[in-house]
Scaffold this motif. Structure first.
Motif, mmCIF file in Angstrom:
data_model
loop_
_atom_site.group_PDB
_atom_site.id
_atom_site.type_symbol
_atom_site.label_atom_id
_atom_site.label_comp_id
_atom_site.label_asym_id
_atom_site.label_seq_id
_atom_site.Cartn_x
_atom_site.Cartn_y
_atom_site.Cartn_z
ATOM 1 N N ASP A 1 -9.708 -6.908 2.996
ATOM 2 C CA ASP A 1 -8.965 -7.960 3.687
ATOM 3 C C ASP A 1 -8.250 -8.863 2.689
ATOM 4 O OD1 ASP A 1 -9.867 -6.917 6.047
ATOM 5 O OD2 ASP A 1 -11.504 -8.362 6.296
ATOM 6 N N ALA A 2 -8.932 -9.182 1.571
ATOM 7 C CA ALA A 2 -8.313 -10.054 0.561
ATOM 8 C C ALA A 2 -7.103 -9.380 -0.073
ATOM 9 C CB ALA A 2 -9.341 -10.419 -0.510
ATOM 10 N N VAL A 3 -7.235 -8.073 -0.397
ATOM 11 C CA VAL A 3 -6.109 -7.347 -0.987
ATOM 12 C C VAL A 3 -4.951 -7.238 -0.003
ATOM 13 C CG1 VAL A 3 -5.374 -5.108 -1.883
ATOM 14 C CG2 VAL A 3 -7.573 -6.059 -2.572
ATOM 15 N N ARG A 4 -5.288 -6.949 1.264
ATOM 16 C CA ARG A 4 -4.238 -6.849 2.272
ATOM 17 C C ARG A 4 -3.529 -8.190 2.482
ATOM 18 N NH1 ARG A 4 -6.922 -4.327 5.502
ATOM 19 N NH2 ARG A 4 -7.862 -6.007 6.702
ATOM 20 N N ALA B 1 4.810 -0.693 -8.652
ATOM 21 C CA ALA B 1 3.832 -0.204 -9.623
ATOM 22 C C ALA B 1 2.601 -1.096 -9.665
ATOM 23 C CB ALA B 1 4.472 -0.121 -11.009
ATOM 24 N N GLN B 2 2.817 -2.395 -9.558
ATOM 25 C CA GLN B 2 1.682 -3.323 -9.563
ATOM 26 C C GLN B 2 0.803 -3.126 -8.335
ATOM 27 O OE1 GLN B 2 2.866 -7.408 -9.558
ATOM 28 N NE2 GLN B 2 0.809 -8.195 -9.916
ATOM 29 N N GLU B 3 1.405 -2.936 -7.184
ATOM 30 C CA GLU B 3 0.635 -2.694 -5.967
ATOM 31 C C GLU B 3 -0.143 -1.380 -6.054
ATOM 32 O OE1 GLU B 3 0.215 -4.779 -3.399
ATOM 33 O OE2 GLU B 3 1.256 -6.152 -4.753
ATOM 34 N N GLU B 4 0.475 -0.360 -6.684
ATOM 35 C CA GLU B 4 -0.212 0.924 -6.829
ATOM 36 C C GLU B 4 -1.419 0.784 -7.751
ATOM 37 O OE1 GLU B 4 0.202 3.500 -5.196
ATOM 38 O OE2 GLU B 4 -0.974 4.979 -6.279
ATOM 39 N N ARG B 5 -1.274 0.010 -8.825
ATOM 40 C CA ARG B 5 -2.411 -0.213 -9.719
ATOM 41 C C ARG B 5 -3.533 -0.946 -8.990
ATOM 42 N NH1 ARG B 5 1.739 -1.233 -13.543
ATOM 43 N NH2 ARG B 5 1.590 -3.486 -13.167
ATOM 44 N N LYS B 6 -3.190 -1.920 -8.165
ATOM 45 C CA LYS B 6 -4.208 -2.633 -7.397
ATOM 46 C C LYS B 6 -4.924 -1.685 -6.445
ATOM 47 C CE LYS B 6 -2.030 -7.204 -7.482
ATOM 48 N NZ LYS B 6 -1.431 -8.269 -6.639
ATOM 49 N N ARG B 7 -4.145 -0.822 -5.789
ATOM 50 C CA ARG B 7 -4.748 0.125 -4.841
ATOM 51 C C ARG B 7 -5.695 1.083 -5.563
ATOM 52 N NH1 ARG B 7 -4.153 5.163 -2.852
ATOM 53 N NH2 ARG B 7 -2.593 5.652 -4.422
ATOM 54 N N LEU B 8 -5.287 1.597 -6.731
ATOM 55 C CA LEU B 8 -6.143 2.499 -7.494
ATOM 56 C C LEU B 8 -7.401 1.788 -7.979
ATOM 57 C CD1 LEU B 8 -3.460 4.416 -9.619
ATOM 58 C CD2 LEU B 8 -4.685 5.223 -7.596
ATOM 59 N N LEU B 9 -7.268 0.499 -8.340
ATOM 60 C CA LEU B 9 -8.436 -0.264 -8.784
ATOM 61 C C LEU B 9 -9.443 -0.431 -7.643
ATOM 62 C CD1 LEU B 9 -9.873 -1.931 -10.931
ATOM 63 C CD2 LEU B 9 -8.551 -3.916 -10.203
ATOM 64 N N VAL B 10 -8.933 -0.711 -6.443
ATOM 65 C CA VAL B 10 -9.825 -0.849 -5.285
ATOM 66 C C VAL B 10 -10.524 0.476 -4.982
ATOM 67 C CG1 VAL B 10 -9.890 -1.288 -2.807
ATOM 68 C CG2 VAL B 10 -8.539 -2.767 -4.289
ATOM 69 N N LEU B 11 -9.775 1.597 -5.056
ATOM 70 C CA LEU B 11 -10.384 2.908 -4.807
ATOM 71 C C LEU B 11 -11.449 3.228 -5.861
ATOM 72 C CD1 LEU B 11 -7.255 5.057 -3.838
ATOM 73 C CD2 LEU B 11 -9.058 4.205 -2.330
ATOM 74 N N LYS B 12 -11.164 2.872 -7.107
ATOM 75 C CA LYS B 12 -12.145 3.116 -8.171
ATOM 76 C C LYS B 12 -13.411 2.320 -7.925
ATOM 77 C CE LYS B 12 -12.698 2.949 -13.189
ATOM 78 N NZ LYS B 12 -12.044 2.599 -14.476
#
Length: 248
Positions: free
Chosen positions: A91-94, A191-202
């Protein structure tokens, strides 16, 4: 238990009574009665011991079930807590992504509004300028009414016309560079949003791995407790009970 002493009939009669023969077992009945009493006592003792074992086994099973239930409740509580944390993080990321998107849209809207304002001002200036309106007074010479100024727009030199063309080319180039900068900024944002998404998945994958390790440790602990529980008893042949069978 002491054996009951039976009076020998030969003691009550004379030597000619012939009441006892060689090989005769006069205590067989007493031994049978004593064996029945001993067997009954042994059977009663066995029943009491079996009842005690059953009560102890039931108490041990109850403790085992209560502990397993406690472990399950603790695991469920941990899963609920982790699920709530995952949802809160998502929710915070969204919300952050939505806020950044709103700010980007507002910034683009302000830039478009400012561009429209500048274009309107520029159009107004050009529409009302002496050059665009072809005001005859702009071409009048201060020296004589019959003379025309050389800088009149119809009489511009080649250098002046080239300067106007160069200015237009510069404006086109600046507009193109501005568009490229905006596209580059959008790429950086993506690119920044993609890095955030990958960090959340990790982080989610790491949390699942830790939960799996906890589950495996809990299973091993329960298995060890079950083996210890089974090892407390023996079967009919005196063998230890347990999950781990001895190797051949």
């Amino acid at each position: 238990m002491q054996m009951i002493q039976k009076e020998d009939p030969a003691d009550r009669r004379g030597v000619s009574g012939l009441t006892k023969f060689d090989g005769e077992d006069i205590y067989a009945e007493e031994r049978r009665i004593m064996q029945e009493i001993q067997q009954k006592e042994w059977h009663t003792q066995q029943m009491e011991e079996n009842a005690l074992k059953r009560r102890m086994a039931e108490a041990s099973d109850k403790r085992y079930e209560e502990q397993a239930r406690a472990f399950a409740e603790m695991r469920n509580q941990q899963e609920d807590t982790q699920g709530a944390k995952h949802k809160e993080m998502e929710d915070a990321v969204r919300e952050q992504n939505l806020q950044m998107l709103r700010e980007k849209k507002e910034r683009e809207a302000r830039e478009r509004e400012y561009d429209l304002y500048l274009n309107a001002k520029h159009s107004e200036y050009n529409d009302n300028s002496d050059l665009m309106t072809e005001n005859p007074a702009a071409a009048a010479s201060a020296m004589s009414a019959t003379r025309v100024r050389k800088d009149h727009w119809k009489g511009m030199s080649a250098e002046q016309k080239q300067d106007i063309l160069n200015t237009m080319k510069m404006q086109i180039y600046e507009k193109k560079k501005q568009k490229e900068m905006e596209e580059e900024a959008d790429k950086l944002w993506i690119a920044q949003e993609e890095r955030k998404r990958l960090l959340v998945l990790k982080q989610m994958h790491e949390q699942k791995r830790r939960e799996k390790e906890m589950d495996d440790a809990l299973k091993e602990k329960l298995k060890a407790q079950a083996n210890a529980h089974k090892a407390m008893w023996t079967n009919y042949y005196g063998e230890k009970l347990g999950f781990d069978k001895p190797s051949a």
